[in-house]
Design an enzyme around this catalytic site. Structure first.
Site, PDB file in Angstrom:
ATOM      1  N   ALA A   6      -4.283  55.236 -30.568  1.00 57.66           N
ATOM      2  CA  ALA A   6      -3.108  55.425 -29.658  1.00 57.66           C
ATOM      3  C   ALA A   6      -2.254  54.304 -29.728  1.00 57.66           C
ATOM      4  O   ALA A   6      -1.239  54.469 -28.945  1.00 57.66           O
ATOM      5  CB  ALA A   6      -3.821  55.200 -28.191  1.00 57.66           C
ATOM      6  N   ALA A   7      -2.370  53.189 -30.523  1.00 53.40           N
ATOM      7  CA  ALA A   7      -1.432  52.012 -30.634  1.00 53.40           C
ATOM      8  C   ALA A   7      -0.316  52.405 -31.520  1.00 53.40           C
ATOM      9  O   ALA A   7      -0.637  52.957 -32.344  1.00 53.40           O
ATOM     10  CB  ALA A   7      -2.314  50.730 -30.978  1.00 53.40           C
ATOM     11  N   GLY A  14       3.020  55.100 -27.796  1.00 52.72           N
ATOM     12  CA  GLY A  14       4.297  55.789 -27.464  1.00 52.72           C
ATOM     13  C   GLY A  14       3.533  57.183 -26.978  1.00 52.72           C
ATOM     14  O   GLY A  14       4.229  57.960 -25.712  1.00 52.72           O
ATOM     15  N   LYS A  15       2.814  57.846 -27.415  1.00 51.08           N
ATOM     16  CA  LYS A  15       1.983  59.033 -27.100  1.00 51.08           C
ATOM     17  C   LYS A  15       1.295  59.105 -25.660  1.00 51.08           C
ATOM     18  O   LYS A  15       1.393  59.922 -24.794  1.00 51.08           O
ATOM     19  CB  LYS A  15       1.479  59.616 -28.095  1.00 51.08           C
ATOM     20  CG  LYS A  15       2.477  60.121 -29.025  1.00 51.08           C
ATOM     21  CD  LYS A  15       1.585  60.953 -30.259  1.00 51.08           C
ATOM     22  CE  LYS A  15       2.677  61.475 -31.499  1.00 51.08           C
ATOM     23  NZ  LYS A  15       3.107  60.685 -32.403  1.00 51.08           N
ATOM     24  N   ASP A  29     -15.948  57.487 -34.379  1.00 46.60           N
ATOM     25  CA  ASP A  29     -17.239  58.602 -34.321  1.00 46.60           C
ATOM     26  C   ASP A  29     -18.204  58.013 -32.934  1.00 46.60           C
ATOM     27  O   ASP A  29     -18.818  58.846 -32.086  1.00 46.60           O
ATOM     28  CB  ASP A  29     -17.924  58.314 -35.810  1.00 46.60           C
ATOM     29  CG  ASP A  29     -18.846  59.284 -35.917  1.00 46.60           C
ATOM     30  OD1 ASP A  29     -18.321  60.478 -35.643  1.00 46.60           O
ATOM     31  OD2 ASP A  29     -19.901  59.286 -36.214  1.00 46.60           O
ATOM     32  N   ASP A  79      -3.517  61.544 -33.346  1.00 48.08           N
ATOM     33  CA  ASP A  79      -2.365  61.070 -33.959  1.00 48.08           C
ATOM     34  C   ASP A  79      -2.660  60.140 -35.083  1.00 48.08           C
ATOM     35  O   ASP A  79      -2.806  58.980 -35.113  1.00 48.08           O
ATOM     36  CB  ASP A  79      -1.354  60.272 -32.890  1.00 48.08           C
ATOM     37  CG  ASP A  79      -0.094  60.098 -33.542  1.00 48.08           C
ATOM     38  OD1 ASP A  79       0.386  60.909 -34.322  1.00 48.08           O
ATOM     39  OD2 ASP A  79       0.688  59.243 -33.222  1.00 48.08           O
ATOM     40  N   CYS A 121       2.780  61.606 -38.872  1.00 50.75           N
ATOM     41  CA  CYS A 121       4.317  61.384 -39.242  1.00 50.75           C
ATOM     42  C   CYS A 121       4.350  61.361 -40.738  1.00 50.75           C
ATOM     43  O   CYS A 121       5.501  60.782 -41.292  1.00 50.75           O
ATOM     44  CB  CYS A 121       4.795  59.973 -38.394  1.00 50.75           C
ATOM     45  SG  CYS A 121       3.965  58.498 -39.370  1.00 50.75           S
TER      46      CYS A 121
HETATM   47  N1  SAM Z   1      -0.182  57.384 -31.342  1.00 55.03           N
HETATM   48  C1  SAM Z   1       0.296  56.181 -31.512  1.00 55.03           C
HETATM   49  C2  SAM Z   1       1.616  56.077 -30.965  1.00 55.03           C
HETATM   50  O1  SAM Z   1       2.334  57.242 -30.511  1.00 55.03           O
HETATM   51  O2  SAM Z   1       2.230  55.069 -30.626  1.00 55.03           O
HETATM   52  C3  SAM Z   1       0.731  55.927 -33.051  1.00 55.03           C
HETATM   53  C4  SAM Z   1      -0.551  55.893 -33.763  1.00 55.03           C
HETATM   54  S1  SAM Z   1      -0.386  55.554 -35.564  1.00 55.03           S
HETATM   55  C5  SAM Z   1       0.081  57.018 -36.141  1.00 55.03           C
HETATM   56  C6  SAM Z   1      -2.075  55.540 -36.190  1.00 55.03           C
HETATM   57  C7  SAM Z   1      -3.135  54.539 -35.477  1.00 55.03           C
HETATM   58  O3  SAM Z   1      -4.245  54.651 -35.925  1.00 55.03           O
HETATM   59  C8  SAM Z   1      -2.758  53.215 -35.930  1.00 55.03           C
HETATM   60  O4  SAM Z   1      -2.706  52.406 -34.508  1.00 55.03           O
HETATM   61  C9  SAM Z   1      -4.084  52.621 -36.511  1.00 55.03           C
HETATM   62  O5  SAM Z   1      -4.272  51.162 -36.371  1.00 55.03           O
HETATM   63  C10 SAM Z   1      -4.932  53.761 -36.149  1.00 55.03           C
HETATM   64  N2  SAM Z   1      -6.141  53.730 -37.257  1.00 55.03           N
HETATM   65  C11 SAM Z   1      -6.053  53.146 -38.520  1.00 55.03           C
HETATM   66  N3  SAM Z   1      -7.348  53.514 -39.198  1.00 55.03           N
HETATM   67  C12 SAM Z   1      -7.964  54.371 -38.269  1.00 55.03           C
HETATM   68  C13 SAM Z   1      -9.400  54.795 -38.326  1.00 55.03           C
HETATM   69  N4  SAM Z   1      -9.983  54.863 -39.573  1.00 55.03           N
HETATM   70  N5  SAM Z   1      -9.645  55.554 -37.149  1.00 55.03           N
HETATM   71  C14 SAM Z   1      -8.932  55.659 -36.109  1.00 55.03           C
HETATM   72  N6  SAM Z   1      -7.796  55.001 -36.119  1.00 55.03           N
HETATM   73  C15 SAM Z   1      -7.200  54.336 -36.899  1.00 55.03           C
END
Ligand code: SAM
Length: 432
Positions: free
Chosen positions: A109-110, A113-114, A161, A177, A230
């Site tokens: 989620a970080a 935005g979503k 998980d 996402d 993206c």
């Molecule tokens: N949804 C967010 C937004 O709209 O602001 C953007 C998300 S970004 C595309 C993908 C996120 O997945 C990142 O914040 C990243 O830190 C996290 N991420 C990285 N490795 C991951 C993992 N193994 N499992 C889950 N999340 C992971």
């Protein structure tokens, strides 16, 4: 932009066919920018101090000009009226089709935005659980939660998980996402072109499939799972969905009826490229087979509610009042057992007990409605800027905790004392 890697160009030719030359010509043009409106705080864009143009990817999504500078420092951004977001990135939440009272998991989620879009659609009903595995990124997510005024939410930092197995079948809708190779970021961040490699694309695809397989557990029967990236790559998009469906026969594709983006070989998925006026996104919608049972939320107030809240609110906010380490939280109703799930915030931090005195928090005011507050101080353009810098201001309210509004939207609070407002805008958020 640096020259596109040959292997990337070859794959884009496969994906775009005769449109590839249009895509290539667009790679040197400026990136699209946008904002999504936060309905928890604002009803329309007329109050915004910049021009907006409706974008096709989300009902409250807008393009803004590339020349618009300093948007993050405008008072209405501090107030949480909008979130700066790349337009095509808004498409995934449209596919998620959020309904009021839904319980929704945003698994990656970080910065948020979503999640901001989802919360805006939920209008503080149901539950939004936003998870970010990377610890320091989850703090940014929390800060955005508070800015947007989200009260029915949980922020956690947990491995997908662990979280999804513990919350088996709990959510109506789950959004993944996923972290990706970022091919849709090439115009915004030209360095991403240099970092691109085929090996990275393939390793991203493995990680994405693993996250999606975890997410499947958290979806209830009859629920929805949306996957987005993206990036344009076939392996990270259609490839991941096809492999996921082969491994999870309890899921099926949904037909995507939205009229944006370009069709893919999968009826459940759309791809957006600069040709369709977005930087680059892929989103797919899946359905977990089985009957959907809708639950209603029961409202109940528990725990000790400090007397001081009666001096702030006409009607005390609903929820479960829980005190931990001298901090008071208002938790959403019906949240599951959160132990061991890396939860850093459940509901809102209402305030702290300091030496037998209750000090309300910024988040308490940010999630409140002005009409429910006993003291509201409306500031003009000059005064709000001073307030956001941390300065004191005159107040015509009676003594006590006072919400500060700008254009009718709560932006923070202070404490009125004999005609002056002591500034309580958090130091870390102040404009420098
Ligand atoms: N949804 C967010 C937004 O709209 O602001 C953007 C998300 S970004 C595309 C993908 C996120 O997945 C990142 O914040 C990243 O830190 C996290 N991420 C990285 N490795 C991951 C993992 N193994 N499992 C889950 N999340 C992971």
């Amino acid at each position: 932009m640096s020259k596109l890697p040959d292997e990337f160009s070859e794959e884009m030719k496969q994906i775009l066919g005769k449109d590839y030359t249009i895509y290539e010509q667009l790679t040197d043009k400026e990136a699209f920018r946008g904002i999504s409106l936060n309905r928890l705080k604002a009803d329309n864009t007329t109050i915004l101090p910049f021009d907006t143009e409706k974008c096709p990817f989300y009902r409250d999504g807008y393009y803004i000009s590339c020349d618009e500078k300093g948007i993050g420092n405008t008072p209405l951004h501090h107030a949480g009226a909008f979130y700066v977001q790349e337009p095509s990135a808004m498409s995934a939440v449209t596919l998620l089709d959020v309904q009021k009272n839904d319980k929704i998991l945003d698994l990656c989620a970080a910065p948020g935005g979503k999640s901001a879009q989802i919360a805006s659609c939920l209008r503080n009903t149901g539950l939004l659980w936003s998870n970010e595995v990377v610890k320091n990124r989850s703090q940014i997510l929390l800060s955005n939660f508070e800015r947007m005024g989200i009260s029915k939410g949980v922020v956690s930092s947990c491995y997908p998980d662990i979280l999804c197995r513990k919350l088996e079948g709990f959510f109506d809708r789950v959004l993944v996402d996923a972290p990706c190779s970022g091919e849709g970021m090439f115009r915004k961040n030209p360095d991403a072109v240099k970092e691109w490699s085929r090996e990275h694309v393939l390793s991203c695809a493995e990680r994405q499939l693993s996250i999606l397989n975890s997410a499947a557990h958290a979806v209830k029967s009859g629920g929805t799972l949306v996957y987005s990236t993206c990036t344009f790559s076939y392996e990270e998009n259609e490839g991941v969905i096809k492999r996921f469906l082969a491994e999870n026969p309890d899921f099926e594709m949904c037909d995507v009826s939205e009229h944006f983006g370009r069709k893919t070989e999968l009826p459940c998925a759309v791809r957006i490229t600069p040709i369709e006026k977005g930087e680059g996104h892929f989103a797919a919608k899946l359905h977990k087979k089985g009957e959907s049972i809708s639950e209603t939320f029961h409202k109940n107030i528990k725990g000790d509610i400090p007397k001081e809240l009666e001096d702030i609110f006409f009607e005390i906010p609903k929820g479960n009042y829980i005190t931990m380490n001298d901090r008071l939280y208002i938790m959403p109703e019906n949240i599951p057992d959160i132990k061991g799930l890396g939860v850093i915030r459940a509901g809102i931090l209402a305030g702290e007990f300091i030496k037998n005195r209750f000090e309300p928090s910024h988040a308490l005011f940010m999630s409140a409605k002005a009409e429910n507050l006993k003291r509201v101080l409306s500031l003009d353009d000059k005064q709000i800027k001073e307030f956001l810098h941390g300065m004191e201001t005159d107040s015509n309210c009676s003594n006590g905790y006072t919400a500060v509004t700008y254009q009718g939207i709560i932006t923070g609070f202070g404490k009125t004392s004999n005609g002056r407002l002591k500034n309580k805008y958090p130091k870390g958020l102040r404009i420098k």
